[in-house]
Design a protein around this motif. Structure first.
Motif, PDB file in Angstrom:
ATOM      1  N   ASP A 175     -69.929 -36.440 -80.786  1.00 22.83           N
ATOM      2  CA  ASP A 175     -69.462 -35.067 -80.887  1.00 22.83           C
ATOM      3  C   ASP A 175     -68.834 -34.597 -79.921  1.00 22.83           C
ATOM      4  OD1 ASP A 175     -68.214 -32.887 -82.775  1.00 22.83           O
ATOM      5  OD2 ASP A 175     -70.108 -32.110 -82.717  1.00 22.83           O
ATOM      6  N   ASP A 198     -74.468 -22.450 -79.333  1.00 26.63           N
ATOM      7  CA  ASP A 198     -73.960 -23.245 -80.269  1.00 26.63           C
ATOM      8  C   ASP A 198     -74.686 -23.230 -81.484  1.00 26.63           C
ATOM      9  OD1 ASP A 198     -71.897 -25.353 -80.854  1.00 26.63           O
ATOM     10  OD2 ASP A 198     -73.660 -26.553 -81.068  1.00 26.63           O
ATOM     11  N   GLU A 226     -72.615 -18.276 -81.421  1.00 27.32           N
ATOM     12  CA  GLU A 226     -71.458 -18.848 -82.337  1.00 27.32           C
ATOM     13  C   GLU A 226     -72.278 -18.563 -83.865  1.00 27.32           C
ATOM     14  OE1 GLU A 226     -68.939 -22.723 -83.857  1.00 27.32           O
ATOM     15  OE2 GLU A 226     -71.151 -22.803 -83.477  1.00 27.32           O
ATOM     16  N   HIS A 270     -62.056 -24.873 -79.514  1.00 28.24           N
ATOM     17  CA  HIS A 270     -61.904 -26.298 -79.616  1.00 28.24           C
ATOM     18  C   HIS A 270     -62.251 -26.848 -81.269  1.00 28.24           C
ATOM     19  CE1 HIS A 270     -66.227 -25.255 -79.477  1.00 28.24           C
ATOM     20  NE2 HIS A 270     -66.325 -26.553 -79.716  1.00 28.24           N
ATOM     21  N   ASP A 271     -62.732 -25.748 -82.014  1.00 30.24           N
ATOM     22  CA  ASP A 271     -62.825 -26.067 -83.490  1.00 30.24           C
ATOM     23  C   ASP A 271     -61.797 -25.666 -84.373  1.00 30.24           C
ATOM     24  OD1 ASP A 271     -65.411 -27.228 -82.814  1.00 30.24           O
ATOM     25  OD2 ASP A 271     -66.151 -25.156 -82.964  1.00 30.24           O
TER      26      ASP A 271
HETATM   27  C1  GLC Z   1     -70.260 -25.814 -82.938  1.00 33.52           C
HETATM   28  C2  GLC Z   1     -69.206 -26.359 -81.966  1.00 33.52           C
HETATM   29  C3  GLC Z   1     -68.597 -27.722 -82.682  1.00 33.52           C
HETATM   30  C4  GLC Z   1     -69.615 -28.639 -82.895  1.00 33.52           C
HETATM   31  C5  GLC Z   1     -70.822 -28.094 -83.775  1.00 33.52           C
HETATM   32  C6  GLC Z   1     -71.920 -29.032 -83.729  1.00 33.52           C
HETATM   33  O1  GLC Z   1     -69.429 -25.503 -84.225  1.00 33.52           O
HETATM   34  O2  GLC Z   1     -68.276 -25.627 -81.662  1.00 33.52           O
HETATM   35  O3  GLC Z   1     -67.700 -28.090 -81.671  1.00 33.52           O
HETATM   36  O4  GLC Z   1     -69.096 -29.804 -83.511  1.00 33.52           O
HETATM   37  O5  GLC Z   1     -71.273 -26.840 -83.069  1.00 33.52           O
HETATM   38  O6  GLC Z   1     -72.546 -28.927 -82.521  1.00 33.52           O
END
Ligand code: GLC
Length: 567
Positions: free
Chosen positions: A62, A205, A263, A340-341
């Motif tokens: 990922d 995260d 987040e 980036h998501d």
């Molecule tokens: C968060 C990140 C994302 C990632 C996920 C798992 O949402 O921004 O890119 O895939 O966490 O770590």
């Protein structure tokens, strides 16, 4: 080494996706020396806070969010020495650095997980969630029916044993168990290590998901074709989360005075978010929510036609207003369009036919809203979604790959899937940063990451835009300079704020009253609209067209026209 300034006043953030930002060593992958080479560029742009997506060692399932060693920099990106150098060089230029800290899971290649697999009685086994599957005749089924974020069951069978482990994201990213005090101590140690090195803070995260409903009972609700239920209440924003974070705050964040950005997706309400970020009682500084990210219906829009995807301007205003009302005198709050998501904002709410106008309009709206604005790398030159023509082109993003497998299994053809991915896939925002009109857009001498967007040849690149005084890039730079003027900054953060003509379906307009009085007015449509205005415009501070058309208290607004005016 501790950061004594942990305030966000006067901060303009910039998000760096290292894999595709700048390739410094020519191997076709972005890296830390590449980032260092662009620090002057970032300082000159006017930003002063960098959030850098994960740089730790990782098998890159990922793209770095699957960490196999928290204490070593990913060799693809450089060395630990390079990282120290980055901190030093950034600080010299007045740029604070927040690193992405992945707390909810590790890679399955992390030594903790490897030990846990090999020895069920070891302490690391308790760092993860292993459970017995359900026996049904000869078959062994997962322990429950929960569905994760990447379109699969949250359980992965260990070989052909009866055991399964839990993963909310890809199967190479086993979730860790924050209820385990030893595990928590491991993370606190890692945090101290990076603070000792001089980082200014952390983007935490997938924070919302640290606490799970450990009864692991089946979820009720609508099943998909595999009998799975997507119910985030089982693993998002659960009460124990606040206990884990309070301990983190007491042991690390508060004594070390670091910045903390969490987040918090999973449909969190502003009230729940305030439990985390309230200045008096909260545990972290601010939370990123997703509410303003999909107001055009593109999320899960496989069955929709392109013409049905349209920005719901009123919903957008409602979502910003809701968060503003809850947070403005109680919490710091980030405002952002993209990371980036998400797909590129220019393709979401803007229009590539009006690249210049819509990039400037979207940025102006964002920049002067209450909060700390964050720019995603590439937005400052008007980068747009990938121009790929088949699903495989998007496969560097594991969530897209899983989703495509599920869509194909449901009978969708590749043409329909590609049309959908071009509006919704995360890979859209992960194409290489376009530095110049040269091979691979000057990203590096070759490209081993997502394919570059060919529009770098049509002026969507840094170098060409530096030379053009009217470019998107120069507009961003000037707008940031204005935003950071003390009287304007004070007004945005402490003045009174109102949305103007809330029910206007096409225009996003608002005003601030404080040390300064000004309004931002933006047409979010690719056609002309009208907007009534009963104040007296004074100076035009920012504008993406040459002249303001005002007649009898009505503005005529051309496609994506936007201005900031003093009143
Ligand atoms: C968060 C990140 C994302 C990632 C996920 C798992 O949402 O921004 O890119 O895939 O966490 O770590």
């Amino acid at each position: 080494m501790d950061n004594v300034n942990n305030s966000f006043d006067d901060c303009v953030g910039y998000i760096i996706y290292p894999e595709t930002f700048k390739d410094g060593n020519g191997d076709g992958v972005g890296d830390i020396p590449g980032i260092i080479s662009k620090l002057d560029y970032l300082r000159d742009l006017g930003v002063n806070l960098l959030w850098i997506c994960p740089l730790f060692k990782s098998p890159m399932d990922d793209n770095g969010y699957d960490v196999s060693d928290y204490l070593t920099i990913n060799p693809l990106y450089g060395t630990n020495e390079d990282f120290k150098n980055l901190l030093e060089e950034a600080h010299k230029r007045g740029l604070r650095v927040v690193i992405d800290f992945v707390l909810n899971h590790t890679s399955d290649e992390h030594p903790w997980f490897q030990k846990a697999l090999q020895d069920p009685s070891c302490k690391e086994r308790g760092y993860y969630f292993f459970r017995r599957g359900k026996k049904e005749g000869d078959r062994i089924l997962p322990p429950n029916n929960w569905k994760g974020f990447f379109a699969t069951s949250v359980w992965k069978q260990v070989g052909d044993s009866e055991d399964f482990y839990f993963h909310l994201f890809s199967e190479k990213m086993p979730d860790v168990n924050w209820a385990n005090p030893e595990l928590r101590e491991e993370y606190f140690k890692i945090a101290h290590h990076y603070l000792d090195l001089g980082v200014d803070g952390f983007r935490l995260d997938a924070l919302a998901h640290l606490a799970k409903d450990q009864s692991f009972e089946d979820a009720q609700g609508q099943c998909d074709e595999h009998g799975l239920v997507f119910d985030t209440s089982k693993y998002s924003n659960r009460p124990e989360l606040y206990d884990y974070l309070r301990e983190f705050k007491n042991k690390v964040f508060a004594p070390r005075h670091c910045l903390t950005l969490g987040e918090v997706g999973g449909g969190v309400s502003p009230e729940e978010a305030l439990k985390l970020s309230d200045r008096e009682r909260g545990v972290i500084n601010m939370v990123f929510n997703f509410d303003t990210a999909w107001c055009n219906g593109a999320f899960g829009s496989i069955d929709r036609k392109d013409e049905d995807i349209k920005t719901d301007v009123i919903a957008l205003k409602r979502n910003f207003l809701r968060w503003y009302e809850a947070c403005h005198d109680r919490a710091d709050m980030p405002v952002y369009w993209c990371n980036h998501d998400h797909p590129r904002v220019l393709s979401q709410y803007g229009d590539t036919r009006y690249r210049d106008e819509s990039a400037k309009a979207l940025f102006t709206i964002l920049l002067f809203l209450y909060g700390t604005p964050f720019i995603y790398n590439g937005d400052e030159i008007g980068m747009s979604n990938a121009d790929y023509d088949k699903p495989e082109d998007f496969f560097r993003d594991v969530s897209t790959k899983n989703e495509v497998a599920a869509l194909r299994a449901n009978g969708y053809d590749d043409e329909t899937i590609t049309r959908y991915l071009r509006r919704a896939s995360r890979a859209n925002a992960r194409t290489p940063m376009q530095w110049e009109n040269a091979p691979f857009a000057g990203f590096g001498p070759c490209n081993n990451v997502n394919k570059v967007n060919e529009n770098y040849k049509q002026g969507v690149n840094v170098l060409d835009q530096m030379k053009d005084p009217w470019s998107i890039l120069n507009f961003f730079q000037y707008a940031i300079m204005k935003r950071r003027e003390p009287a304007i900054n004070d007004t945005v953060l402490h003045g009174s704020f109102s949305i103007l003509d809330f029910n206007h379906p096409d225009v996003f307009a608002y005003s601030h009253d404080g040390k300064e009085h000004f309004a931002v007015i933006a047409n979010l449509r690719p056609y002309q609209v009208y907007f009534g205005f009963y104040n007296h415009p004074q100076d035009v501070v920012l504008h993406n067209y040459g002249d303001v058309l005002l007649n009898d208290h009505v503005f005529t607004l051309r496609p994506f026209e936007c201005f900031l005016i003093k009143i």
